[in-house]
Design a protein around this motif. Structure first.
Motif, mmCIF file in Angstrom:
data_model
loop_
_atom_site.group_PDB
_atom_site.id
_atom_site.type_symbol
_atom_site.label_atom_id
_atom_site.label_comp_id
_atom_site.label_asym_id
_atom_site.label_seq_id
_atom_site.Cartn_x
_atom_site.Cartn_y
_atom_site.Cartn_z
ATOM 1 N N GLU A 69 0.824 -1.203 0.000
ATOM 2 C CA GLU A 69 0.000 0.000 0.000
ATOM 3 C C GLU A 69 0.858 1.254 0.000
ATOM 4 O O GLU A 69 2.053 1.212 0.308
ATOM 5 N N SER A 70 0.239 2.371 -0.312
ATOM 6 C CA SER A 70 0.927 3.650 -0.181
ATOM 7 C C SER A 70 1.151 3.929 1.298
ATOM 8 O O SER A 70 0.448 3.388 2.161
ATOM 9 N N LEU A 71 2.121 4.791 1.601
ATOM 10 C CA LEU A 71 2.450 5.060 2.997
ATOM 11 C C LEU A 71 1.263 5.606 3.787
ATOM 12 O O LEU A 71 1.001 5.121 4.902
ATOM 13 N N PRO A 72 0.510 6.595 3.284
ATOM 14 C CA PRO A 72 -0.641 7.089 4.065
ATOM 15 C C PRO A 72 -1.653 5.984 4.382
ATOM 16 O O PRO A 72 -2.162 5.911 5.501
ATOM 17 N N VAL A 73 -1.932 5.128 3.397
ATOM 18 C CA VAL A 73 -2.884 4.036 3.612
ATOM 19 C C VAL A 73 -2.330 3.048 4.624
ATOM 20 O O VAL A 73 -3.047 2.577 5.523
ATOM 21 N N LYS A 77 -3.908 2.248 8.297
ATOM 22 C CA LYS A 77 -4.350 0.899 8.631
ATOM 23 C C LYS A 77 -3.741 0.435 9.957
ATOM 24 O O LYS A 77 -4.436 -0.151 10.794
ATOM 25 N N ASN A 78 -2.453 0.709 10.156
ATOM 26 C CA ASN A 78 -1.791 0.269 11.378
ATOM 27 C C ASN A 78 -2.198 1.092 12.588
ATOM 28 O O ASN A 78 -2.243 0.569 13.709
ATOM 29 N N LEU A 79 -2.500 2.364 12.370
ATOM 30 C CA LEU A 79 -3.073 3.154 13.464
ATOM 31 C C LEU A 79 -4.412 2.573 13.895
ATOM 32 O O LEU A 79 -4.709 2.467 15.086
ATOM 33 N N ARG A 80 -5.207 2.192 12.917
ATOM 34 C CA ARG A 80 -6.536 1.643 13.193
ATOM 35 C C ARG A 80 -6.447 0.267 13.858
ATOM 36 O O ARG A 80 -7.233 -0.050 14.754
ATOM 37 N N ARG A 133 6.602 -2.105 11.591
ATOM 38 C CA ARG A 133 5.895 -2.195 10.317
ATOM 39 C C ARG A 133 6.167 -0.968 9.440
ATOM 40 O O ARG A 133 6.375 -1.096 8.231
ATOM 41 N N ILE A 134 6.175 0.214 10.056
ATOM 42 C CA ILE A 134 6.397 1.435 9.278
ATOM 43 C C ILE A 134 7.823 1.469 8.731
ATOM 44 O O ILE A 134 8.048 1.793 7.551
ATOM 45 N N ILE A 135 8.799 1.134 9.562
ATOM 46 C CA ILE A 135 10.190 1.148 9.117
ATOM 47 C C ILE A 135 10.417 0.112 8.024
ATOM 48 O O ILE A 135 11.087 0.398 7.015
ATOM 49 N N PHE A 136 9.833 -1.076 8.203
ATOM 50 C CA PHE A 136 10.052 -2.105 7.184
ATOM 51 C C PHE A 136 9.351 -1.734 5.877
ATOM 52 O O PHE A 136 9.830 -2.088 4.796
ATOM 53 N N TRP A 137 8.240 -1.028 5.965
ATOM 54 C CA TRP A 137 7.598 -0.534 4.736
ATOM 55 C C TRP A 137 8.590 0.313 3.948
ATOM 56 O O TRP A 137 8.729 0.162 2.732
#
Length: 340
Positions: A69-73, A77-80, A133-137
């Protein structure tokens, strides 16, 4: 709850039960000052899974995650999925504790930045998994060469372990604060990457079986001749020279619990605990501490028999209450929290 993989849910179910069992003696000691020889023996037995159980969560998360997914999406998703449920449930838990103990400090603490910086009062796993998850993205998108990725991951691991101890500068010691549990993130990022990059491993029964046998043998060797078993949860006992042992036991142990879950095949109870492991993680401490405090009055854990009874009763009741909490969160009245 779509597209569930039953053996992954079983593995997560086993792991979250391990979390509860570990916290019985851990909370009894650190929160209530209860310490017995029986609990010390139980803690030594628990080392069999303590050396891998939290890293296994990250490995499984890497296996189950997609980074397309794109970074904002992806961030949304992970915030949710992680931060907002933890935010809401942590407030509910604090309010329940306030109602039980009539202690306003449970409310006051939530008004302090320290409470939120250190993961809602101690839920380190939430922040660590979110940032992993964010860093690995970012790694997966912008670093294309595997060699550079693994170098970066190893450097993160080394950096975290080195700064886990005070740093001496000009004759003075300084402790680097673990704000937002960044050190836990740097260590467990390695295991999330392993789960993502070696997805096929979790479908190879023969390889899982061999890895499990290797884990048992090496655990025996390290425990007999090594002198200590490495553990990295909220805190760690790992020094730089312990890293090879830690990586080996944590990785093989993670494959071991996955192998056990494939052998068990379908198991409704364990799968349910696995599906709702986040809820259990966030709420079990409430029940656990209440039962420890209550039964410490009536079953003071002193001798072998009373200590063992104490451990079994507290563990069983906490697991039972966790199951009832899962049923509550499956209902239409509060299920929205998990879909915020």
């Amino acid at each position: 709850m779509k597209d569930r993989i039953h053996f992954i849910d079983i593995a997560k179910g086993l792991l979250i039960l391990m979390v509860i069992l570990h916290h019985v003696t851990n909370n009894a000691h650190w929160t209530f000052g209860i310490e017995t020889e029986t609990f010390k023996i139980i803690d030594k037995v628990n080392l069999f899974y303590l050396c891998f159980f939290m890293q296994a969560f990250f490995l499984i998360s890497g296996y189950c995650s997609k980074f397309t997914e794109s970074l904002p999406v992806f961030v949304k998703k992970n915030l949710r999925q992680l931060i907002l449920p933890a935010f809401i449930i942590s407030i509910i838990v604090r309010l329940i504790r306030f109602a039980i103990y009539q202690d306003v400090s449970y409310i006051q603490l939530m008004l302090k930045p320290h409470f939120w910086v250190y993961a809602f009062g101690g839920y380190w796993f939430i922040y660590s998994l979110f940032f992993c998850r964010i860093i690995f993205w970012g790694m997966n998108k912008y670093i294309k060469r595997d060699s550079i990725q693994w170098t970066f991951l190893l450097l993160c691991l080394l950096f975290s372990v080195l700064l886990d101890y005070p740093v001496r500068i000009l004759g003075r010691e300084f402790c680097v604060p673990n704000i937002f549990f960044w050190r836990n993130t740097c260590v467990n990022l390695f295991f999330l990457a392993l789960g993502f990059k070696f997805k096929s491993t979790l479908h190879n029964r023969n390889l899982l079986k061999i890895s499990s046998l290797m884990f048992i043998v090496l655990y025996g060797i390290f425990s007999i001749w090594g002198g200590k078993i490495t553990v990295y949860t909220m805190s760690s006992n790992i020094e730089l020279f312990d890293l090879p042992e830690f990586l080996i036991l944590a990785f093989l142990g993670s494959l071991f619990v996955v192998y056990i879950s494939t052998v068990l095949k379908e198991n409704t109870i364990l799968e349910t605990f696995g599906k709702y492991s986040l809820v259990v993680y966030l709420t079990h401490g409430l029940f656990l501490n209440l039962f420890i405090e209550f039964f410490n009055i009536y079953i003071t854990p002193v001798g072998i028999f009373t200590s063992l009874c104490f451990y079994i009763i507290v563990s069983s009741l906490t697991i039972g209450c966790s199951w009832m909490t899962i049923m509550l969160f499956k209902s239409k009245y509060v299920s929205w929290i998990l879909r915020t």
